[in-house]
Write a protein that holds these residues in place. Structure first.
Motif, PDB file in Angstrom:
ATOM      1  N   LEU A 130       3.012  -4.747  -4.039  1.00  7.31           N
ATOM      2  CA  LEU A 130       2.866  -6.107  -3.474  1.00  7.31           C
ATOM      3  C   LEU A 130       1.460  -6.283  -2.904  1.00  7.31           C
ATOM      4  CD1 LEU A 130       6.276  -6.943  -1.738  1.00  7.31           C
ATOM      5  CD2 LEU A 130       5.094  -8.258  -3.516  1.00  7.31           C
ATOM      6  N   ALA A 131       1.004  -5.251  -2.203  1.00  8.95           N
ATOM      7  CA  ALA A 131      -0.296  -5.326  -1.558  1.00  8.95           C
ATOM      8  C   ALA A 131      -1.411  -5.418  -2.600  1.00  8.95           C
ATOM      9  CB  ALA A 131      -0.515  -4.102  -0.673  1.00  8.95           C
ATOM     10  N   LEU A 132      -1.228  -4.685  -3.671  1.00 11.65           N
ATOM     11  CA  LEU A 132      -2.242  -4.687  -4.725  1.00 11.65           C
ATOM     12  C   LEU A 132      -2.352  -6.063  -5.400  1.00 11.65           C
ATOM     13  CD1 LEU A 132      -1.770  -1.210  -6.425  1.00 11.65           C
ATOM     14  CD2 LEU A 132      -3.748  -2.015  -5.159  1.00 11.65           C
ATOM     15  N   GLN A 133      -1.182  -6.770  -5.488  1.00  9.05           N
ATOM     16  CA  GLN A 133      -1.206  -8.087  -6.149  1.00  9.05           C
ATOM     17  C   GLN A 133      -1.808  -9.155  -5.240  1.00  9.05           C
ATOM     18  OE1 GLN A 133       2.850  -8.710  -7.264  1.00  9.05           O
ATOM     19  NE2 GLN A 133       2.746  -7.116  -8.860  1.00  9.05           N
ATOM     20  N   SER A 134      -1.837  -8.882  -3.946  1.00  8.52           N
ATOM     21  CA  SER A 134      -2.315  -9.886  -2.992  1.00  8.52           C
ATOM     22  C   SER A 134      -3.799  -9.681  -2.694  1.00  8.52           C
ATOM     23  CB  SER A 134      -1.486  -9.786  -1.703  1.00  8.52           C
ATOM     24  OG  SER A 134      -2.037 -10.611  -0.733  1.00  8.52           O
ATOM     25  N   ASP A 135      -4.453 -10.824  -2.323  1.00  7.32           N
ATOM     26  CA  ASP A 135      -5.852 -10.706  -1.897  1.00  7.32           C
ATOM     27  C   ASP A 135      -5.971 -10.890  -0.401  1.00  7.32           C
ATOM     28  OD1 ASP A 135      -6.582 -10.329  -4.490  1.00  7.32           O
ATOM     29  OD2 ASP A 135      -6.808 -12.495  -4.856  1.00  7.32           O
ATOM     30  N   GLU A 148      -4.203  -9.796   5.378  1.00 12.79           N
ATOM     31  CA  GLU A 148      -3.025  -9.774   6.278  1.00 12.79           C
ATOM     32  C   GLU A 148      -1.859  -9.072   5.582  1.00 12.79           C
ATOM     33  OE1 GLU A 148      -1.557 -10.349   9.991  1.00 12.79           O
ATOM     34  OE2 GLU A 148      -3.572 -10.728   9.234  1.00 12.79           O
ATOM     35  N   ASP A 149      -1.718  -9.395   4.278  1.00 12.50           N
ATOM     36  CA  ASP A 149      -0.645  -8.740   3.490  1.00 12.50           C
ATOM     37  C   ASP A 149      -0.904  -7.243   3.372  1.00 12.50           C
ATOM     38  OD1 ASP A 149       0.641 -11.089   3.154  1.00 12.50           O
ATOM     39  OD2 ASP A 149      -0.096 -11.447   1.080  1.00 12.50           O
ATOM     40  N   TRP A 150      -2.214  -6.939   3.189  1.00 12.76           N
ATOM     41  CA  TRP A 150      -2.559  -5.517   3.070  1.00 12.76           C
ATOM     42  C   TRP A 150      -2.151  -4.749   4.306  1.00 12.76           C
ATOM     43  CZ3 TRP A 150      -8.269  -6.114   1.117  1.00 12.76           C
ATOM     44  CH2 TRP A 150      -8.260  -6.655  -0.169  1.00 12.76           C
ATOM     45  N   ARG A 151      -2.446  -5.381   5.427  1.00 14.51           N
ATOM     46  CA  ARG A 151      -2.174  -4.706   6.698  1.00 14.51           C
ATOM     47  C   ARG A 151      -0.663  -4.500   6.855  1.00 14.51           C
ATOM     48  NH1 ARG A 151      -4.282  -3.231  11.239  1.00 14.51           N
ATOM     49  NH2 ARG A 151      -2.809  -3.109  12.973  1.00 14.51           N
ATOM     50  N   ARG A 152       0.104  -5.608   6.517  1.00 16.30           N
ATOM     51  CA  ARG A 152       1.576  -5.496   6.638  1.00 16.30           C
ATOM     52  C   ARG A 152       2.085  -4.393   5.704  1.00 16.30           C
ATOM     53  NH1 ARG A 152       2.338 -10.748   6.862  1.00 16.30           N
ATOM     54  NH2 ARG A 152       2.876 -10.991   4.669  1.00 16.30           N
ATOM     55  N   ALA A 153       1.502  -4.430   4.485  1.00 20.53           N
ATOM     56  CA  ALA A 153       1.940  -3.391   3.512  1.00 20.53           C
ATOM     57  C   ALA A 153       1.603  -1.993   4.009  1.00 20.53           C
ATOM     58  CB  ALA A 153       1.257  -3.627   2.158  1.00 20.53           C
ATOM     59  N   LEU A 154       0.406  -1.876   4.580  1.00 20.09           N
ATOM     60  CA  LEU A 154      -0.001  -0.557   5.102  1.00 20.09           C
ATOM     61  C   LEU A 154       0.939  -0.106   6.214  1.00 20.09           C
ATOM     62  CD1 LEU A 154      -3.892  -0.309   5.345  1.00 20.09           C
ATOM     63  CD2 LEU A 154      -2.309   1.305   4.290  1.00 20.09           C
ATOM     64  N   GLN A 155       1.310  -1.083   7.076  1.00 26.32           N
ATOM     65  CA  GLN A 155       2.240  -0.774   8.175  1.00 26.32           C
ATOM     66  C   GLN A 155       3.561  -0.253   7.591  1.00 26.32           C
ATOM     67  OE1 GLN A 155       1.469  -1.023  11.534  1.00 26.32           O
ATOM     68  NE2 GLN A 155       3.360   0.179  11.677  1.00 26.32           N
ATOM     69  N   THR A 156       4.040  -0.985   6.559  1.00 28.53           N
ATOM     70  CA  THR A 156       5.298  -0.585   5.916  1.00 28.53           C
ATOM     71  C   THR A 156       5.159   0.817   5.315  1.00 28.53           C
ATOM     72  OG1 THR A 156       5.548  -2.878   5.276  1.00 28.53           O
ATOM     73  CG2 THR A 156       7.077  -1.303   4.273  1.00 28.53           C
ATOM     74  N   VAL A 157       4.021   1.020   4.639  1.00 30.18           N
ATOM     75  CA  VAL A 157       3.777   2.329   4.017  1.00 30.18           C
ATOM     76  C   VAL A 157       3.764   3.414   5.086  1.00 30.18           C
ATOM     77  CG1 VAL A 157       2.017   3.745   2.880  1.00 30.18           C
ATOM     78  CG2 VAL A 157       2.569   1.505   1.985  1.00 30.18           C
ATOM     79  N   HIS A 158       3.123   3.085   6.211  1.00 32.21           N
ATOM     80  CA  HIS A 158       3.038   4.064   7.291  1.00 32.21           C
ATOM     81  C   HIS A 158       4.418   4.410   7.825  1.00 32.21           C
ATOM     82  CE1 HIS A 158       2.633   5.206  11.560  1.00 32.21           C
ATOM     83  NE2 HIS A 158       1.756   6.072  11.010  1.00 32.21           N
ATOM     84  N   ASP A 159       5.221   3.371   8.106  1.00 36.43           N
ATOM     85  CA  ASP A 159       6.566   3.594   8.649  1.00 36.43           C
ATOM     86  C   ASP A 159       7.411   4.403   7.666  1.00 36.43           C
ATOM     87  OD1 ASP A 159       5.768   2.169  10.775  1.00 36.43           O
ATOM     88  OD2 ASP A 159       6.996   0.368  10.360  1.00 36.43           O
TER      89      ASP A 159
END
Lengths: 340, 465
Positions: B266-271, B274-285
């Motif tokens: 999802l993060a890769l498809q988005s530019d 903010e999405d990247w950060r949310r995705a990173l947070q999810t990845v981290h959790d």
């Protein structure tokens, strides 16, 4: 080759002379058997065993018994015709057993405990002078003798001789055997008493009296001596009784304490072996016991002539009964009573 | 590795040898004495016969006993063995009548005659002699007095007969033993046949074959086969458990990994940063959860190999207090009321592994925190009785139903709950650690009444630490 043989022969000769030079082993044989009777046997032994120095003591039965019991050192070999006495000596443990081929080959009836061996076979005979035959039919059986003594009392008075049982061990043994076989023996004794029988100590004395003409008839003589004697004195006739004939055997044993037991064994093996027995059968009238030995004087030949009527005095414990002091005393009491 | 202690054949042979040796010795001793008795009986009867024969010949004459010694008596006495013979007759007044026995020899044994006929063994000039004596009342015209009759002979014949009888027995015994050994060897072969069959059956099995053995065996071996089958059964179960665990673990690991993948896609498809950060947070959790899951799996695997060999004595009150204090201060516990009930006054000592017990407590508390709503009370307690020390944790959460209660300790069991961040391994780890400490996991719950989890340890003797 011949050199080699020469060396070997020289070696053998040296060895033989060395053996000859060695000191000879002494061997004492005390025997109640006349030396001249046994001479062929002793000579043959000396030839076969040159390393043994044989000391042959020719003694009476009493002396033989005495020497076996008391002399120290005792004789190596004891030979005697007083069978009960010899048996008593062995029974007392004065003999040592002989384990050899000759001993094993020896007939069981002629030995006891492998210790004592009867090595001769001497029939007990009646001897009469030719004069007797001129006056009467010579006796063939004990019954004939009894009839003769009873019927010809006057003619035979003082001319009958036999062993004196009081003074002769052999004589007493023979009479005891006679008494054992027939109660009529005592009738014979009474009949001999009636003709004033002369009692002698030995067969030799009886034969001498017969030769001199003092006696016409001798009863219970040792056949061995009588046969040898009669050959030189044709006026004497030797007759083996036809009903039954006692057979006496010289008994020989190695003394328990023999100083030279090995030499003693060699002597015994020689006497019991085919060599010694062949000498007995051919050159002495002592008769060989072994059935396979051939010669003029063998037990086998006697059996062929006389048949089953030969009664060898058994060599077993029953002989001891004839040495029982009380039995001998009772016998003598009866003897004296019957003789009178 | 099995230690090899000889062979069955060797053992059987050893026992056989011992038995045969012992019994054989007894038997042969018995045979030897028996042979001697038999020989003595046979020869003693000869002595009696000879004595009788002599007695027959005794007569009285002129006040004296007389006897014409029967030759047959002496021959009987000599026997076939040609023994040397001894005899002697005495009057009542000790006067020797006749005989060849020495007076001294008779004097030494004549008192035996007081009780009737007697046997005696004496030495005559160093040779053993068996004697038999009896008294004879002989009637005569003038006198009636007893006469003593002694007869005897050497013992070579007895010895030879006894030896012959004994050797006969010995020969029979040896043949019997040889036959027995032969038959026993055959019997052992036959008896060990099922064992060989079993061995070949085991040898020909495939390595991963855990099906029960199907072998016909005698009664004594059926227990072994049953034990083996039980072992195979346990192996099968263990293997199934392992397979299930592996499958479950893979499944559990796959879920967060799938989350990681989809979040990153999802993060890769988005530019949008903010999405990247949310995705990173999810990845981290998600990776944190995965890491924790991996850690739990690891510790579960490690616990499975525990032996309990490194256990030490330790005090539970101390451990409990420390752990609870530590957890109460943590971020995750801020919405819950984590508390400690009053602790026992006496020390609560058990044998255990400190790190494992800490892990146990951590899992219990973590479980309670995860599976109860915010604001729930979580109370830890320690009770002690004479034999047991029970560590427990109670919550005021929703609890579980009776059906799931007994499956709670199985791996990946979440009590029917999918709403929590738990892996379902917590109680499985607790159960493993409890078993490692020979402790029992106890679970009590009523739906709506919360869950009570207890671990009952065997108490160590309360000695001074």
């Amino acid at each position: 080759m011949s050199r080699y043989l020469q060396v070997v022969l020289t070696g053998i000769w040296l060895l033989a002379s060395a053996v000859m030079a060695q000191e000879r082993i002494p061997l004492t044989v005390t025997a109640a058997l006349d030396r001249d009777m046994a001479a062929p046997l002793l000579d043959a032994f000396a030839r076969a065993h040159p390393d043994i120095e044989l000391i042959y003591e020719d003694v009476s039965t009493q002396a033989a018994d005495q020497r076996a019991r008391t002399t120290d050192p005792p004789p190596d070999v004891v030979i005697s015709s007083a069978m009960p006495w010899q048996m008593a000596l062995v029974n007392e443990g004065l003999a040592q057993p002989l384990h050899s081929q000759a001993a094993r080959n020896w007939p069981a009836w002629a030995q006891w405990r492998n210790e004592v061996f009867g090595f001769t076979f001497e029939p007990v005979v009646t001897v009469f002078r030719l004069e007797l035959a001129r006056h009467m039919l010579p006796p063939g059986t004990h019954a004939d003798l009894h009839t003769l003594l009873s019927g010809q009392r006057a003619l035979l008075k003082g001319r009958v001789t036999t062993y004196g049982p009081a003074s002769s061990g052999i004589g007493q043994m023979l009479f005891q055997q006679d008494a054992r076989y027939s109660p009529r023996f005592w009738d014979l004794v009474a009949a001999m008493g009636a003709v004033d029988v002369s009692l002698e100590n030995s067969t030799r004395a009886m034969l001498a009296g017969l030769t001199e003409g003092r006696y016409w008839l001798g009863y219970n003589l040792l056949g061995s001596y009588a046969i040898a004697w009669a050959r030189r004195h044709p006026e004497l006739i030797v007759r083996i009784p036809q009903d039954y004939a006692l057979v006496m055997m010289r008994m020989a044993f190695i003394h328990r304490d023999a100083p030279n037991p090995a030499a003693a064994r060699r002597f015994m093996n020689f006497v019991l072996g085919p060599e010694g027995q062949r000498v007995l059968a051919g050159d002495t009238p002592l008769f060989s016991v072994l059935p396979e030995v051939v010669g003029p004087y063998t037990a086998q030949r006697l059996r062929d002539q006389i048949g089953e009527r030969l009664y060898p005095i058994p060599i077993n414990a029953s002989l001891l009964a004839f040495d029982d002091p009380l039995r001998r005393r009772l016998f003598m009491v009866r003897w004296r009573r019957e003789l009178e | 590795m099995t230690a090899r202690v000889g062979t069955l054949k060797g053992r059987l042979a050893g026992w056989l040898l011992a038995t045969v040796g012992l019994l054989g010795t007894l038997l042969l001793v018995e045979a030897y004495t028996g042979a001697q008795r038999a020989a003595d009986r046979a020869y003693d009867s000869q002595l009696e016969a000879a004595s009788l024969s002599i007695a027959e010949a005794v007569q009285w004459q002129d006040g004296q006993p007389i006897v014409e010694m029967p030759a047959a008596a002496l021959q009987i006495l000599a026997t076939d063995a040609q023994e040397r013979v001894f005899y002697g007759l005495l009057t009542a007044t000790d006067q020797p009548v006749t005989g060849n026995l020495s007076g001294a020899l008779i004097a030494s044994v004549r008192n035996l005659l007081a009780d009737g006929p007697a046997y005696a063994r004496v030495q005559s000039r160093g040779t053993p002699v068996r004697l038999y004596g009896r008294e004879l009342m002989a009637a005569g015209w003038e006198a009636t007095e007893p006469v003593e009759i002694w007869v005897g002979h050497t013992v070579a014949g007895r010895k030879a007969l006894a030896l012959e009888l004994f050797l006969g027995t010995l020969a029979r015994f040896v043949v019997m033993v040889l036959l027995t050994v032969l038959l026993l060897m055959l019997a052992v072969r036959m008896a060990l046949q099922p064992l060989r069959r079993l061995r070949s059956a085991l040898r020909s099995r495939e390595a991963d074959d855990v099906s029960p053995l199907n072998a016909r065996v005698p009664g004594e071996l059926s227990e072994l086969v049953d034990t083996l089958n039980a072992l195979f059964e346990r192996q099968r179960e263990g293997r199934n458990t392992l397979l299930r665990f592996t499958a479950d673990a893979s499944h559990q690991l796959k879920t967060p990994l799938a989350g990681l993948q989809s979040a990153s896609e999802l993060a890769l498809q988005s530019d949008n940063p903010e999405d990247w950060r949310r995705a990173l947070q999810t990845v981290h959790d998600s990776s944190e959860r995965t890491s924790r899951l991996a850690g739990q799996l690891l510790s579960l695997a490690r616990l499975g190999h525990g032996t309990g060999a490194s256990h030490t004595r330790l005090e539970l009150r101390e451990l409990l207090r420390e752990t609870v204090l530590e957890w109460a201060e943590r971020e995750v516990a801020r919405n819950h009321d984590v508390g400690l009930a009053a602790l026992p006054a006496t020390p609560c000592v058990i044998r255990g592994e400190p790190w494992a017990l800490r892990e146990l407590l951590a899992n219990l508390i973590d479980n309670a925190l995860r599976y109860t709503p915010a604001g729930s009370e979580i109370t830890l307690a320690l009770e002690r009785s004479a034999q047991w020390i029970t560590l427990s944790i109670a919550d005021t959460g929703p609890g579980v139903s009776q059906e799931v209660l007994h499956r709670l300790h199985q791996p990946f069991e979440r009590g029917g709950r999918q709403d929590t961040g738990g892996s379902g391994l917590g109680l499985a780890i607790v159960d493993s650690i409890a078993r490692l400490h020979k402790a029992t996991l106890l679970l009590r719950s009523e739906p709506g009444q919360g869950l009570w989890v207890g671990v009952r340890f065997p108490a160590e003797p309360a000695e001074v630490l």
